[in-house]
Design a protein around this motif. Structure first.
Motif, mmCIF file in Angstrom:
data_model
loop_
_atom_site.group_PDB
_atom_site.id
_atom_site.type_symbol
_atom_site.label_atom_id
_atom_site.label_comp_id
_atom_site.label_asym_id
_atom_site.label_seq_id
_atom_site.Cartn_x
_atom_site.Cartn_y
_atom_site.Cartn_z
ATOM 1 N N LEU A 142 6.749 -3.228 -13.217
ATOM 2 C CA LEU A 142 6.548 -1.619 -13.314
ATOM 3 C C LEU A 142 7.934 -1.117 -13.796
ATOM 4 N N ASN A 143 7.543 -0.108 -14.722
ATOM 5 C CA ASN A 143 8.641 0.637 -15.494
ATOM 6 C C ASN A 143 9.406 -0.154 -16.447
ATOM 7 N N ASP A 173 5.370 -11.632 -10.970
ATOM 8 C CA ASP A 173 5.290 -10.897 -12.228
ATOM 9 C C ASP A 173 4.901 -11.516 -13.406
ATOM 10 N N GLU A 216 -7.045 8.647 -10.993
ATOM 11 C CA GLU A 216 -6.593 8.762 -9.683
ATOM 12 C C GLU A 216 -7.492 8.715 -8.708
ATOM 13 N N PHE A 219 -7.707 5.008 -8.031
ATOM 14 C CA PHE A 219 -6.820 4.559 -7.166
ATOM 15 C C PHE A 219 -7.042 4.717 -5.866
ATOM 16 N N GLN A 260 -0.865 2.416 -16.516
ATOM 17 C CA GLN A 260 0.116 2.108 -15.445
ATOM 18 C C GLN A 260 -0.539 2.164 -14.192
ATOM 19 N N THR A 261 -1.487 3.321 -14.141
ATOM 20 C CA THR A 261 -2.093 3.418 -12.747
ATOM 21 C C THR A 261 -3.132 2.349 -12.600
ATOM 22 N N TYR A 263 -2.482 -0.899 -13.367
ATOM 23 C CA TYR A 263 -1.588 -1.764 -12.791
ATOM 24 C C TYR A 263 -1.153 -1.583 -11.518
ATOM 25 N N ILE A 264 -0.772 -0.492 -11.137
ATOM 26 C CA ILE A 264 -0.575 -0.013 -9.664
ATOM 27 C C ILE A 264 -1.838 -0.479 -8.836
ATOM 28 N N CYS A 265 -2.998 -0.264 -9.015
ATOM 29 C CA CYS A 265 -4.043 -0.665 -8.314
ATOM 30 C C CYS A 265 -3.984 -1.972 -8.039
ATOM 31 N N ARG A 267 -1.593 -4.290 -8.326
ATOM 32 C CA ARG A 267 -0.631 -4.947 -7.435
ATOM 33 C C ARG A 267 -0.531 -4.572 -6.168
ATOM 34 N N THR A 268 -1.055 -3.256 -5.905
ATOM 35 C CA THR A 268 -1.270 -2.824 -4.486
ATOM 36 C C THR A 268 -2.189 -3.838 -3.623
#
Length: 339
Positions: A142-143, A173, A216, A219, A260-261, A263-265, A267-268
């Protein structure tokens, strides 16, 4: 990985696999290992050659059977090594490529930009007749900008086929790199021919359909799914398989969109799935520990203690060292019978 005096093979062994190690010496971290799946059908003669080039850990395995001979190398190159260690690595790659006709090299090379910042390494590949097969990013954080740190090299491009980037294991990662070794297996003088099935997908239409979903809301949907799954006390096998398929689906979606959203989905969901699997494993181990049938408990424990233990050097009754397996077995038998 530390040396074998601190961490024996039984701690890191996997059921059904043999482990070969090249441990980092006198320092925490580093080191590489290779797991070889035990097979009743194809028997390989394997010679292990671990070595260290400065802070670079390198494990070289030579495989030979009646069907094929090849060499597999796994290495880890830290990002902070000096230039002279890089030059030693380049010499080693050149030597291995010219001494082995079917060579496969994989590992974490830590070249953050292999196209522009690693000209010496690229020159080494050209001089050594090595082809780099990975063209996608293999490390995602991330980032941070995704990078290609994990590489797959070979001096025989016809040896490997079906390269693919797979989801990471656990909280890593680094993505997994999958590939297949092409062999010809003979049985009763008959050559088995492998047939590939090609599925054609219209990715343009697929991307348009995926783009119609709001990121969103997408997610939030998976956050809700994760919360409902975490309310379960244990997971059965079918639930675990469904979660693995869902994880792979999220990873493939991120690979397509690079959002990015997404990837967050992924990883979570991956983190939540790992927690549930750990809880399910703990519950299973507690159940077999309390079970009246102790055979199931001992069988489970043995699966984590399977390792190749070398035959020790013994002294015979006359004080001489035993160097023959027959003599060693007779000495052990005499010792046990005298107890």
């Amino acid at each position: 990985m530390s040396d074998k005096d601190d961490i024996p093979d039984s701690v890191v062994s996997l059921p059904g696999y043999s482990i070969y190690r090249c441990d980092r010496v006198n320092i925490i971290g580093g080191g590489v290992c290779i797991y070889i799946k035990n097979s009743k059908f194809i028997k390989f003669s394997i010679i292990s050659q671990p070595c260290h080039i400065g802070d670079i850990d390198l494990l070289h395995l030579n495989f030979s059977s009646s069907h094929i001979q090849f060499s597999l190398v796994c290495l880890y190159r830290p990002h902070y090594i000096p230039e002279e260690n890089d030059n030693l690595l380049f010499d080693k790659l050149f030597q291995m490529s010219h001494n082995n006709s079917n060579l496969i090299i994989c590992g974490d090379f830590n070249y953050s930009d292999i196209d522009s910042k690693s000209r010496n390494f690229i020159q080494c590949l050209n001089n050594s007749n090595l082809e780099q097969l990975i063209t996608e990013h293999t490390r995602f954080r991330l980032n941070q900008t995704p990078s290609t740190l994990d590489l797959l090299l070979t001096n025989s491009s016809q040896l490997l086929t079906e390269h693919e980037i797979l989801p990471p294991i656990g909280n890593s990662d680094h993505a997994l790199i999958g590939t297949s070794i092409r062999t010809i297996h003979k049985s009763n003088n008959t050559i088995l021919k492998l047939k590939r099935v090609i599925i054609v997908i219209n990715y343009s239409n697929l991307d348009q359909e995926l783009a119609s979903y709001h990121s969103e809301l997408y997610f939030q949907k998976f956050i809700f799914d994760i919360s409902s799954l975490e309310s379960e006390e244990t997971l059965d096998q079918n639930s675990t398989l469904l979660m693995l398929r869902q994880k792979n689906s999220l990873w493939k979606k991120f690979k397509r969109t690079r959002l990015q959203t997404d990837y967050i989905c992924f990883r979570t969901y991956s983190n939540s799935m790992s927690r549930l699997i750990r809880q399910d494993k703990a519950t299973y181990e507690q159940n077999i520990a309390l079970n009246a049938n102790k055979k199931q408990f001992y069988r489970y424990v043995r699966n984590f203690s399977i390792t190749h233990v070398p035959v020790p050097v013994l002294k015979s009754s006359n004080g001489n060292l035993c160097d023959d397996l027959t003599e060693i077995s007779e000495t052990l038998s005499n010792i046990i019978s005298s107890l």
